[in-house]
Enzyme design. Structure first.
Site, PDB file in Angstrom:
ATOM      1  N   LYS A  80       0.843  -1.193   0.000  1.00  0.00           N
ATOM      2  CA  LYS A  80       0.000   0.000   0.000  1.00  0.00           C
ATOM      3  C   LYS A  80       0.881   1.248   0.000  1.00  0.00           C
ATOM      4  O   LYS A  80       2.091   1.173   0.194  1.00  0.00           O
ATOM      5  CB  LYS A  80      -0.916  -0.011   1.222  1.00  0.00           C
ATOM      6  CG  LYS A  80      -0.178  -0.021   2.557  1.00  0.00           C
ATOM      7  CD  LYS A  80      -1.130  -0.098   3.721  1.00  0.00           C
ATOM      8  CE  LYS A  80      -0.373  -0.068   5.055  1.00  0.00           C
ATOM      9  NZ  LYS A  80      -1.285  -0.057   6.207  1.00  0.00           N
ATOM     10  N   ARG A 114      -9.062   0.954  15.827  1.00  0.00           N
ATOM     11  CA  ARG A 114      -9.098   1.734  14.590  1.00  0.00           C
ATOM     12  C   ARG A 114     -10.258   1.273  13.717  1.00  0.00           C
ATOM     13  O   ARG A 114     -11.039   2.074  13.207  1.00  0.00           O
ATOM     14  CB  ARG A 114      -7.762   1.596  13.853  1.00  0.00           C
ATOM     15  CG  ARG A 114      -7.673   2.411  12.577  1.00  0.00           C
ATOM     16  CD  ARG A 114      -6.273   2.377  11.985  1.00  0.00           C
ATOM     17  NE  ARG A 114      -5.850   1.048  11.591  1.00  0.00           N
ATOM     18  CZ  ARG A 114      -4.642   0.773  11.083  1.00  0.00           C
ATOM     19  NH1 ARG A 114      -3.762   1.744  10.954  1.00  0.00           N
ATOM     20  NH2 ARG A 114      -4.333  -0.463  10.735  1.00  0.00           N
ATOM     21  N   TYR A 116      13.926  32.395   1.417  1.00  0.00           N
ATOM     22  CA  TYR A 116      12.721  33.131   1.784  1.00  0.00           C
ATOM     23  C   TYR A 116      12.753  33.533   3.255  1.00  0.00           C
ATOM     24  O   TYR A 116      13.221  32.770   4.110  1.00  0.00           O
ATOM     25  CB  TYR A 116      11.482  32.277   1.532  1.00  0.00           C
ATOM     26  CG  TYR A 116      11.107  32.137   0.071  1.00  0.00           C
ATOM     27  CD1 TYR A 116      10.765  33.241  -0.700  1.00  0.00           C
ATOM     28  CD2 TYR A 116      11.083  30.883  -0.532  1.00  0.00           C
ATOM     29  CE1 TYR A 116      10.410  33.107  -2.033  1.00  0.00           C
ATOM     30  CE2 TYR A 116      10.730  30.724  -1.870  1.00  0.00           C
ATOM     31  CZ  TYR A 116      10.398  31.853  -2.606  1.00  0.00           C
ATOM     32  OH  TYR A 116      10.052  31.720  -3.928  1.00  0.00           O
ATOM     33  N   MET A 133       9.975  25.334  -2.311  1.00  0.00           N
ATOM     34  CA  MET A 133       9.127  24.288  -2.886  1.00  0.00           C
ATOM     35  C   MET A 133       9.937  23.305  -3.726  1.00  0.00           C
ATOM     36  O   MET A 133       9.743  22.095  -3.635  1.00  0.00           O
ATOM     37  CB  MET A 133       8.032  24.920  -3.752  1.00  0.00           C
ATOM     38  CG  MET A 133       7.121  23.867  -4.414  1.00  0.00           C
ATOM     39  SD  MET A 133       5.844  24.587  -5.449  1.00  0.00           S
ATOM     40  CE  MET A 133       4.739  25.272  -4.231  1.00  0.00           C
TER      41      MET A 133
END
EC number: 5.1.1.1
Length: 810
Positions: free
Chosen positions: A482, A580, A705, A754
Site C-alpha cells: 500500500k 481503529r 525566503y 518548494m
C-alpha cells in the site's frame, strides 16, 4: 557431451532411471528455466528455499534430469531420472571441476576483499576482442556462482577469467579445484566477512589457497605484513608485483591525475579520469596483468582508453512512451545475457517485450557458435521484438525466430527508432560498451528533474529473505504494498515479490489492486479499505476485500449474490485493542450469525493489528491482544467447523513475537530495511540529487525566503533541486536537516523552498554536479526521521510521485 550416468560417477552418486540423457545446461534456480531439453537441475536445499520443492513443477515443464539429496514422491520418481548424492552443491562443484579439466588454456583467478568484479571487468574491457574469453558473469563468485561460470567454458575459448569470493574458512579450496587458475591476481585484504574468520591472517591464508597451483601471483607490494605473507606463499611459484613506493616489477607514481608507470624498459604516462584510491588500485592491477602477459606500451595505452566505470548493476526506470526501460549495457556475454533475459521475462507491467541487443565481444566462443547460443537463448525467452545492432550479429539474423530488425551501428538504430511502436512495452538494452547504448537510453527514458529515488532490488530481496528465515515452516508472508509500496513504486515492487513467491499482496484501496492486475500481477491481493463503490472492481479483478463492519458485510453479501458468486474470498478484521477498525470481541456471536446468512462469502482469513509490537514497554498489552484474538478465532472456527487462516504479526511482531506467527505474517516497513531487533537489513531506498549551483555569500547577506539564513562569516552555498514538493519537508530548514556530500554531512541554510534547498558547504571541496544523498545507506533514514520527529514510514511515503524511481539490481 556429458550424460547423467557420468554425472553420477563424477559426484559419487546413485543413478535412478535410465540416466542416458545428455546434459548441456546446468540449472539451480527453477524460476530461470527457459530450455527444458538437456537441462540438469541441481535441487539445492538453502536457508530460504529448498530446490527439492520445485521438482514437480519442473517435471511438468519438461525437465527430466535432476541431482538431489532427497528423492521425491514415487509419482515423480517414475517421470524423470535422478542422481542421488549426499551434498548437492558438492555435486555441482564436482561436475564443474570435471568440465574444467578438459581445457588447457590460461585462466586468470581473481580474489581479494574488494574490487574483484571491477578488476575482472576492466581486464575484459582491456583485452576487448583481441582474445576469445570466458569470464564470470556479473559477480558470480560464490560456491554456486563459480561452477556455473566455469561451465560456460567452450572449445573456442582462448582465456578464462573468473573471480572467487569466500565468506567462511574452507570455501576457497573448493573453488580452487573448479577454477584451477594458472595466473592468480590478489586485489587487497579488507573487512568484508571478517566476522567469520578468527583473524585477518586466517582470512588471507584462506584466500591465497586459490593460487595453490598457479604459475604466478600478481599483487601489490606495500612492504607490509600482507605483502610479506604473499611473498612467503610464493616460494614455489612466481610472483609479479606492482607498487607506488616499494621495489616491484611494475612501479607507479600518481601525479595530479597522471599515472606514470615503468616496467622493464617501458615507460607510460597515462591520464586517468579518476583519482580515488580504490579505482587507481584496480587500474594498476589491470595494467600489471597486461605487463605480465607481455603487451607493449601502445597496447596498454589503447587498453586504458577503453576502460569505463562499471555500474555493476542493472537499472530499471520509466520511459517516455508509457514503457519501462531496463538498462543492462555495462557488459555483454552469454551469462549476463541469460540473466538479463530472465529479468525481462519477470516483467508483467506491459503486454509486449522488446530486446535491443548488440554484438558480443567477450564470450570465449567462435562467432558462429556464439550467435547460435545467443539465438537459442533469445528464441527461448520469446521477446515480441528484437532490434539487433552490429556487423557480427547481422549475418546470423535468420537464427532468430521472431520479429527482428538489424542495424550496422547504434547510430543507424537511433535513426530508425521512430519506425517502431514502443508504447506500453518493456525494453531491455543489452549491449557491449563499444555500442554506447546509453545514447539509446537517453532517448527512451522519461525526462524528469535530477532528484531520483533509487530502489535497490537486491537489498529488498535480502530483507525479504531475512524475514522468511524467522518463520516456522508452515507460515507464509503477506507483503504490504500500500501507499505506493511505501513510496518505492507499487508494480515494480509487486513484480519482484511475485517472482519470490510470497503468498499475498495487500493494498490499501481497490484501485491499487486494479493497477497491479493491469500490470500483470496475478498473486492473491487483499484490499484493506474497500468501499461500496469498489464492488464491481473487486469481483472483476478477483481482489479480496477486508470486511470490518456490518454495513460492508451486508452490502457486499447482497452484491455477490446478485453477481452469482458462490465462494468469494473475504478477510475478517478483528479489533483486539488497536481501536481503529474491525469487529469487537463483543460482536463475535452476532458476527457469526450474520456470516451464516452470506452464502456467497468464504472467509479466507481472520486477522487483527498489534498496536505496540515494537515497544517492549507495551509487551503485556501485546500478549493480551494475542489472547483476545485467539479467543475470537476459536469461536469462528468452532461455528464454521473448519480452520480459518490467521495472521496477527506486523514487521516488528515478526522479529519479537514468533510464538504468534499463525498461518501468515504481514511484512511492511521491514522489507525496506527497518528492524526493531537491529538485524543486518539493507536500506532499500536511496534518495539522491545533485548540486545545481554554487555561490559565495558575504557577511550581512541572507539566504532564502524570509531572510532566515543569516550569514555572519563568508560562506559557500550550494543549491540542490529538491524541496518540500518532493518530500524534503520545510521543517528541515535552518540547520535542522543535513545532507550527505562526498563523505560528510552539510546543513541546510535558510528555509527549504518548494523545489530547491540551499546547503552550507563552506570549506568543502565539491563541485556543481556532485551527488547529494538525502537518505540512503550513507545517511540512514532513521536519522532523517529523527530530525523530522517522525517515523521512517512517513519519510518513505512522503517522497513525491514526481521524483523519478530507478530500480537497480546487481
Amino acid at each position: 557431451m556429458l550424460n547423467l550416468k557420468k554425472v553420477a560417477e563424477i559426484s559419487q552418486g546413485e543413478c535412478l532411471g535410465s540416466c542416458s540423457g545428455q546434459v548441456k545446461y546446468l540449472l539451480t534456480d527453477s524460476r530461470k528455466l527457459t530450455l527444458p531439453e538437456q537441462v540438469l537441475f541441481f535441487a539445492i536445499p538453502g536457508k530460504y528455499h529448498n530446490g527439492h520443492a520445485y521438482i514437480p513443477a519442473l517435471i511438468k515443464k519438461g525437465v527430466s534430469q535432476f541431482v538431489v539429496s532427497e528423492l521425491p514422491e514415487k509419482q515423480w520418481l517414475e517421470k524423470a531420472d535422478f542422481v542421488k548424492v549426499h551434498d548437492v552443491i558438492s555435486a555441482l562443484q564436482s561436475v564443474a571441476a570435471w568440465w574444467r579439466s578438459y581445457f588447457s588454456l590460461p585462466v586468470i583467478g581473481v580474489t581479494g576483499s574488494n574490487g574483484k568484479t571491477i578488476v575482472k571487468e576492466w581486464i575484459a574491457q582491456s583485452l576487448g576482442d583481441t582474445v576469445r574469453m570466458t569470464r564470470t558473469p556479473g559477480s558470480y563468485n560464490s560456491q554456486i556462482g563459480v561452477p556455473l561460470s566455469v561451465w560456460m567454458l567452450s572449445d573456442g575459448a582462448q582465456f578464462g577469467l573468473f573471480e572467487a569470493g569466500i565468506s567462511f574458512p574452507g570455501e576457497m579450496e573448493k573453488l580452487q579445484t573448479i577454477i584451477k587458475p594458472t595466473i592468480g591476481l590478489f586485489t587487497n585484504l579488507g573487512d568484508a566477512h571478517q566476522e567469520n574468520f578468527s583473524s585477518f591472517t586466517q582470512k588471507l591464508e584462506e584466500k591465497l589457497k586459490l593460487f595453490k597451483n598457479a604459475d604466478v601471483v600478481i599483487y601489490r607490494n606495500e612492504g607490509d605484513w600482507v605483502s610479506e605473507k604473499i611473498e612467503a606463499y610464493c616460494t614455489e611459484r612466481k610472483k609479479f608485483t606492482w607498487s607506488f613506493k616499494e621495489e616491484a616489477d611494475v612501479e607507479a607514481q600518481l601525479d595530479d591525475g597522471v599515472l606514470k608507470v615503468q616496467y622493464a624498459n617501458q615507460k607510460l604516462s597515462l591520464s586517468i579520469p579518476f583519482s580515488d584510491k580504490a579505482s587507481v588500485e584496480n587500474l594498476m592491477h589491470t595494467i600489471t596483468l597486461l605487463c605480465y602477459l607481455g603487451y607493449d606500451s601502445d597496447f596498454i595505452y589503447r587498453a586504458v582508453a577503453k576502460i569505463r566505470a562499471v555500474p555493476m548493476r542493472l537499472e530499471q526506470k520509466s520511459g517516455r512512451a508509457h514503457n519501462t526501460i531496463i538498462n543492462d549495457s555495462y557488459n555483454s556475454d552469454l551469462g549476463s545475457l541469460s540473466n538479463a533475459l530472465d529479468f525481462l521475462e519477470q516483467q508483467k507491467q506491459h503486454p509486449r517485450k522488446v530486446l535491443v541487443l548488440s554484438d558480443i565481444f567477450q564470450s570465449g566462443y567462435a562467432k558462429e557458435n556464439l550467435y547460435k547460443e545467443v539465438s537459442v537463448l533469445v528464441n527461448a525467452h520469446k521477446p515480441d521484438l528484437m532490434l539487433g545492432v552490429g556487423k557480427d550479429l547481422m549475418p546470423y539474423r535468420e537464427l532468430f525466430h521472431l520479429e527482428s530488425h538489424f542495424f550496422k551501428s547504434t547510430t543507424e538504430l537511433i535513426a530508425a527508432l521512430g519506425d517502431f511502436d514502443l508504447t506500453d512495452t518493456t525494453i531491455l538494452l543489452k549491449g557491449s560498451r563499444a555500442f554506447h547504448f546509453e545514447e539509446v537510453d537517453k532517448i527512451l527514458e522519461e525526462k524528469t528533474h535530477r532528484t531520483v529515488l533509487e530502489v535497490n532490488l537486491n537489498a529488498l530481496t535480502h530483507n525479504l529473505n531475512y524475514f522468511k528465515s524467522l518463520l516456522k515452516p508452515d507460515a507464509d508472508i503477506i507483503v504490504m504494498v500500500k501507499a505506493f509500496s511505501y513510496g518505492s513504486g507499487s508494480h515494480e515492487i509487486a513484480n519482484i515479490l511475485q517472482y519470490h513467491r510470497v503468498a499475498y499482496l495487500a493494498v490499501a484501496f481497490a484501485d491499487e489492486g486494479v493497477d497491479l492486475r493491469a500490470r500483470g500481477i496475478d498473486l492473491p491481493i487483499m484490499v484493506m479499505n474497500p468501499h461500496i463503490s469498489d464492488f464491481d472492481s473487486l469481483v472483476r479483478y478477483r481482489l479480496e476485500p477486508v470486511v470490518f463492519d456490518y454495513g460492508m458485510l451486508s452490502s457486499l453479501g447482497k452484491y455477490l449474490v446478485q453477481q452469482g458468486e458462490r465462494r468469494f474470498s473475504v478477510h475478517l478484521k478483528l479489533n483486539t485493542g488497536m481501536n481503529r477498525s474491525g469487529f469487537n470481541p463483543s460482536d463475535i456471536d452476532n458476527l457469526i450469525d450474520e456470516l451464516k446468512k452470506q452464502p456467497a462469502m468464504y472467509v479466507q482469513t481472520a486477522f487483527s493489528h498489534l498496536a505496540s509490537s515494537d515497544e517492549p514497554m507495551h509487551d503485556k498489552f501485546t500478549h493480551d491482544q494475542a489472547r483476545v484474538y485467539n479467543t475470537m478465532c476459536k469461536k469462528l472456527e468452532l461455528a464454521f467447523d473448519r480452520n480459518i487462516k490467521k495472521h496477527l504479526l506486523n514487521s516488528a511482531g515478526i522479529e519479537r513475537f514468533r510464538e504468534y506467527q499463525f498461518d501468515y505474517v504481514r511484512l511492511g516497513i521491514g522489507l525496506y530495511g527497518i528492524s526493531v531487533a537491529d538485524a543486518d537489513l539493507k536500506q532499500v531506498g536511496r534518495l539522491r540529487t545533485s548540486i545545481a549551483q554554487i555561490r559565495d555569500v558575504m557577511p550581512g547577506e541572507t539566504v532564502g525566503y524570509g531572510r532566515s539564513g543569516e550569514v555572519e562569516n563568508p560562506k559557500k552555498i550550494a543549491t540542490i533541486p529538491i524541496g518540500y514538493a518532493d518530500g524534503f519537508r520545510r521543517i528541515l530548514s535552518n540547520g535542522r536537516g543535513k545532507v550527505f556530500i562526498s563523505g560528510n554531512l552539510y546543513p541546510v541554510i535558510g528555509n527549504v523552498c518548494m523545489d530547491m534547498t540551499m546547503i552550507d558547504i563552506t570549506g568543502a571541496n565539491v563541485e556543481v554536479g556532485d551527488e547529494v544523498v538525502i537518505f540512503g545507506p550513507e545517511l540512514p533514514i532513521e536519522e532523517v526521521a529523527g530530525w523530522l520527529e517522525t517515523i521512517p514510514y512517513e519519510v518513505l511515503t512522503s517522497v513525491a510521485a514526481r521524483v523519478k524511481r530507478i530500480y537497480v539490481k546487481d
